[in-house]
Enzyme design. Structure first.
Site, PDB file in Angstrom:
ATOM      1  N   GLU A  80       1.041  -0.744   0.069  1.00  0.00           N
ATOM      2  CA  GLU A  80       0.338   0.157  -0.183  1.00  0.00           C
ATOM      3  C   GLU A  80       1.157   1.528  -0.381  1.00  0.00           C
ATOM      4  O   GLU A  80       0.654   2.343   1.272  1.00  0.00           O
ATOM      5  CB  GLU A  80      -1.707   0.296   1.369  1.00  0.00           C
ATOM      6  N   ASN A  85       2.367  -4.047  -2.951  1.00  0.00           N
ATOM      7  CA  ASN A  85       1.161  -4.854  -3.205  1.00  0.00           C
ATOM      8  C   ASN A  85      -0.099  -3.293  -2.812  1.00  0.00           C
ATOM      9  O   ASN A  85       0.495  -2.999  -2.138  1.00  0.00           O
ATOM     10  CB  ASN A  85       0.809  -5.965  -2.373  1.00  0.00           C
ATOM     11  N   HIS A 118      -9.641  -5.731  -2.499  1.00  0.00           N
ATOM     12  CA  HIS A 118     -11.326  -6.387  -1.944  1.00  0.00           C
ATOM     13  C   HIS A 118     -12.256  -5.488  -2.357  1.00  0.00           C
ATOM     14  O   HIS A 118     -12.543  -4.406  -1.924  1.00  0.00           O
ATOM     15  CB  HIS A 118     -10.578  -5.003  -0.195  1.00  0.00           C
ATOM     16  N   GLU A 157      -5.823 -10.684  -2.328  1.00  0.00           N
ATOM     17  CA  GLU A 157      -6.428 -10.480  -1.325  1.00  0.00           C
ATOM     18  C   GLU A 157      -8.160  -9.793  -1.466  1.00  0.00           C
ATOM     19  O   GLU A 157      -8.547 -10.090  -0.463  1.00  0.00           O
ATOM     20  CB  GLU A 157      -5.452  -9.090  -0.794  1.00  0.00           C
ATOM     21  N   ASP A 217     -11.869 -10.447  -1.217  1.00  0.00           N
ATOM     22  CA  ASP A 217     -12.875 -10.591  -0.661  1.00  0.00           C
ATOM     23  C   ASP A 217     -13.974  -9.527  -1.237  1.00  0.00           C
ATOM     24  O   ASP A 217     -13.639  -8.818  -1.052  1.00  0.00           O
ATOM     25  CB  ASP A 217     -12.823 -10.535   0.858  1.00  0.00           C
TER      26      ASP A 217
HETATM   27  O1  G3I Z   1      -2.261  -9.777  18.133  1.00  0.00           O
HETATM   28  C1  G3I Z   1      -2.947  -8.702  18.865  1.00  0.00           C
HETATM   29  C2  G3I Z   1      -3.124  -9.566  19.962  1.00  0.00           C
HETATM   30  O2  G3I Z   1      -2.080  -9.488  20.689  1.00  0.00           O
HETATM   31  C3  G3I Z   1      -3.974  -8.148  21.001  1.00  0.00           C
HETATM   32  O3  G3I Z   1      -4.856  -9.177  21.724  1.00  0.00           O
HETATM   33  C4  G3I Z   1      -5.328  -8.334  20.006  1.00  0.00           C
HETATM   34  C5  G3I Z   1      -6.284  -7.297  20.583  1.00  0.00           C
HETATM   35  O4  G3I Z   1      -5.992  -6.071  20.777  1.00  0.00           O
HETATM   36  O5  G3I Z   1      -5.006  -7.555  19.162  1.00  0.00           O
HETATM   37  C6  G3I Z   1      -4.081  -8.582  18.028  1.00  0.00           C
HETATM   38  O6  G3I Z   1      -3.452  -7.478  16.680  1.00  0.00           O
HETATM   39  C7  G3I Z   1      -4.903  -7.430  16.105  1.00  0.00           C
HETATM   40  C8  G3I Z   1      -3.709  -8.228  14.615  1.00  0.00           C
HETATM   41  O7  G3I Z   1      -4.765  -8.049  13.135  1.00  0.00           O
HETATM   42  C9  G3I Z   1      -3.472 -10.198  14.856  1.00  0.00           C
HETATM   43  O8  G3I Z   1      -5.041 -10.287  15.269  1.00  0.00           O
HETATM   44  C10 G3I Z   1      -4.291  -5.742  15.765  1.00  0.00           C
HETATM   45  O9  G3I Z   1      -5.083  -5.616  17.032  1.00  0.00           O
HETATM   46  C11 G3I Z   1      -5.286  -5.604  14.077  1.00  0.00           C
HETATM   47  O10 G3I Z   1      -5.535  -4.606  13.937  1.00  0.00           O
HETATM   48  C12 G3I Z   1      -4.857  -6.789  13.369  1.00  0.00           C
HETATM   49  O11 G3I Z   1      -5.683  -6.752  11.983  1.00  0.00           O
HETATM   50  C13 G3I Z   1      -5.426  -6.564  10.698  1.00  0.00           C
HETATM   51  C14 G3I Z   1      -4.804  -5.777   9.699  1.00  0.00           C
HETATM   52  O12 G3I Z   1      -4.278  -5.959   8.164  1.00  0.00           O
HETATM   53  C15 G3I Z   1      -4.237  -4.771  10.569  1.00  0.00           C
HETATM   54  O13 G3I Z   1      -4.242  -3.213   9.317  1.00  0.00           O
HETATM   55  C16 G3I Z   1      -5.608  -8.136  10.059  1.00  0.00           C
HETATM   56  O14 G3I Z   1      -6.319  -8.811  10.617  1.00  0.00           O
HETATM   57  C17 G3I Z   1      -5.459  -8.454   8.220  1.00  0.00           C
HETATM   58  O15 G3I Z   1      -6.782  -9.288   8.099  1.00  0.00           O
HETATM   59  C18 G3I Z   1      -5.282  -6.837   7.693  1.00  0.00           C
HETATM   60  O16 G3I Z   1      -4.667  -6.943   6.584  1.00  0.00           O
HETATM   61  C19 G3I Z   1      -4.410  -6.325   5.428  1.00  0.00           C
HETATM   62  C20 G3I Z   1      -3.544  -6.753   4.689  1.00  0.00           C
HETATM   63  O17 G3I Z   1      -2.114  -6.860   5.310  1.00  0.00           O
HETATM   64  C21 G3I Z   1      -3.199  -5.866   4.105  1.00  0.00           C
HETATM   65  N1  G3I Z   1      -3.865  -5.826   3.053  1.00  0.00           N
HETATM   66  C22 G3I Z   1      -5.994  -4.955   4.233  1.00  0.00           C
HETATM   67  C23 G3I Z   1      -5.596  -6.003   4.951  1.00  0.00           C
HETATM   68  C24 G3I Z   1      -7.039  -5.698   5.735  1.00  0.00           C
HETATM   69  O18 G3I Z   1      -6.736  -4.508   6.082  1.00  0.00           O
END
Ligand code: G3I
Length: 362
Positions: free
Chosen positions: A180, A221, A257, A287, A289
């Site tokens: 991004e 990406n 997306h 990616e 969905d």
């Molecule tokens: O690991 C912590 C955990 O320790 C904590 O307890 C929990 C609650 O706060 O948070 C956990 O971290 C989360 C992480 O995912 C792992 O689950 C983050 O808060 C959360 O923001 C994060 O979200 C990810 C997101 O990217 C972040 O921007 C999504 O799972 C993931 O699917 C998403 O993927 C992105 C790609 O990398 C790039 N393209 C867009 C796509 C969707 O946003």
């Protein structure tokens, strides 16, 4: 002891010189760039036709079917793991290889999950697409809490990229090196890396990754670059600049997306993908969905969107990978209720799965 140069050596020398001239000619004729761009991403007139780029092709095989995976779920035997192994041959770690996971502290790197995922993938013959080395999000707090000089941040990022890519050399087939990089108007997004390192951070990151693993295929990406938009123009300009700079880039990931109401037409998507492919790059769906919620009509509309994108990937030789961002509604960043993926939360195939399967296999 020096042996005198006899006639065989003279002939060998002439052959070597001619060979070097031939190689140099091929490199010059193969060309690599055609469009110059300003820093604002405005394409300027090309001094070469794009025909100089050798097209990328996956050959006679269909695109590889991939999915982003939650390692916490995949590591355990059960429906999630079984469903993945039954249908997929490529995975993208949803979070396990991001900087906030791997570099939780300034003086410590943590590879536990990433190593375990790489071992598991090798054991099951699954290709790994590493995600992601350089992004403006999911950065560890220690990194964003302090101020940085350009030299210090460049040294950190070079060391990080080379350490991570080098660790998985030969085990991670490809990387989202920069994720991004663009804002919605097509200019470079104002993230930490651009602010401190300047626009060259993109090609620097690609070069560092290539130095660490010359065999890995390297991607940029992004999302909202699938149809006609300033962002798509900006991505084409960025990719052209990278090619002009001879940056080691192999492909572009279209995150895709989409929603039931905001999807590019099939013709716009195919035209955009061909436009990237004309730069001699792989053009992957990285990616996908499509949130649809409940109901048979919504599921049918969702299947149509998946069919359109999977069909466009199958029709383009440069599209080597079709990846959805998750695969079961049980685990999606959008929330289970959005039902965005090809399998239900209990692992049953939806019309979207049948649409993908039939479209990818032509
Ligand atoms: O690991 C912590 C955990 O320790 C904590 O307890 C929990 C609650 O706060 O948070 C956990 O971290 C989360 C992480 O995912 C792992 O689950 C983050 O808060 C959360 O923001 C994060 O979200 C990810 C997101 O990217 C972040 O921007 C999504 O799972 C993931 O699917 C998403 O993927 C992105 C790609 O990398 C790039 N393209 C867009 C796509 C969707 O946003």
């Amino acid at each position: 002891m020096q042996t005198p140069a006899g006639p065989w050596a003279l002939r060998a020398g002439i052959v070597l010189v001619l060979g070097a001239v031939a190689v140099a000619a091929v490199v010059l004729l193969s060309g690599r760039h055609d469009e110059g761009v300003s820093s604002q991403g405005n394409a300027v007139s090309a001094n070469r036709s794009e025909a100089h780029f050798r097209p990328v092709s996956r050959g006679p095989r269909p695109p590889v079917l991939g999915a982003a995976v939650d390692w916490e779920l995949l590591r355990m035997p059960g429906t999630y793991q079984r469903l993945f192994l039954d249908h997929y041959r490529s995975l993208t770690p949803e979070n396990a290889m991001k900087m906030d996971t791997i570099a939780p502290a300034a003086d410590r790197l943590s590879f536990g999950d990433a190593d375990a995922l790489a071992r598991w993938s090798r054991r099951h013959g699954i290709a790994v697409h590493g995600h992601t080395l350089v992004w403006g999000k999911q950065l560890p707090p220690w990194l964003t809490a302090r101020s940085w000089t350009r030299d210090d941040l460049s040294s950190f990022l070079e060391g990080y990229v080379k350490t991570v890519v080098g660790r998985y050399r030969g085990r991670v087939d490809s990387w989202d090196v920069v994720n991004e990089p663009l804002a919605e108007d097509g200019s470079l997004r104002h993230n930490l890396w651009l602010r401190v390192l300047g626009p060259g951070y993109v090609s620097d990151a690609l070069r560092w990754a290539h130095e660490a693993d010359p065999g890995a295929r390297l991607y940029v990406n992004d999302f909202n670059i699938e149809g006609r938009s300033p962002k798509t123009d900006g991505m084409h300009a960025l990719l052209s600049r990278l090619r002009r700079e001879r940056a080691p880039i192999d492909g572009v990931g279209l995150q895709t997306h989409l929603t039931l109401s905001s999807t590019p037409t099939g013709a716009q998507l195919r035209s955009t993908m061909r436009r990237y492919a004309s730069l001699g790059l792989a053009v992957d769906i990285s990616e996908m969905d499509v949130p649809a919620g409940r109901g048979r009509r919504a599921e049918a509309a969702q299947a149509r969107v998946y069919r359109q994108v999977a069909g466009a990937c199958q029709a383009l030789p440069a599209c080597g990978r079709f990846t959805t961002w998750g695969f079961t509604d049980a685990s999606t960043w959008l929330g289970t209720g959005e039902r965005p993926l090809p399998f239900t939360a209990t692992g049953a195939p939806k019309p979207a799965w049948r649409a993908i399967e039939s479209a990818l296999n032509g």
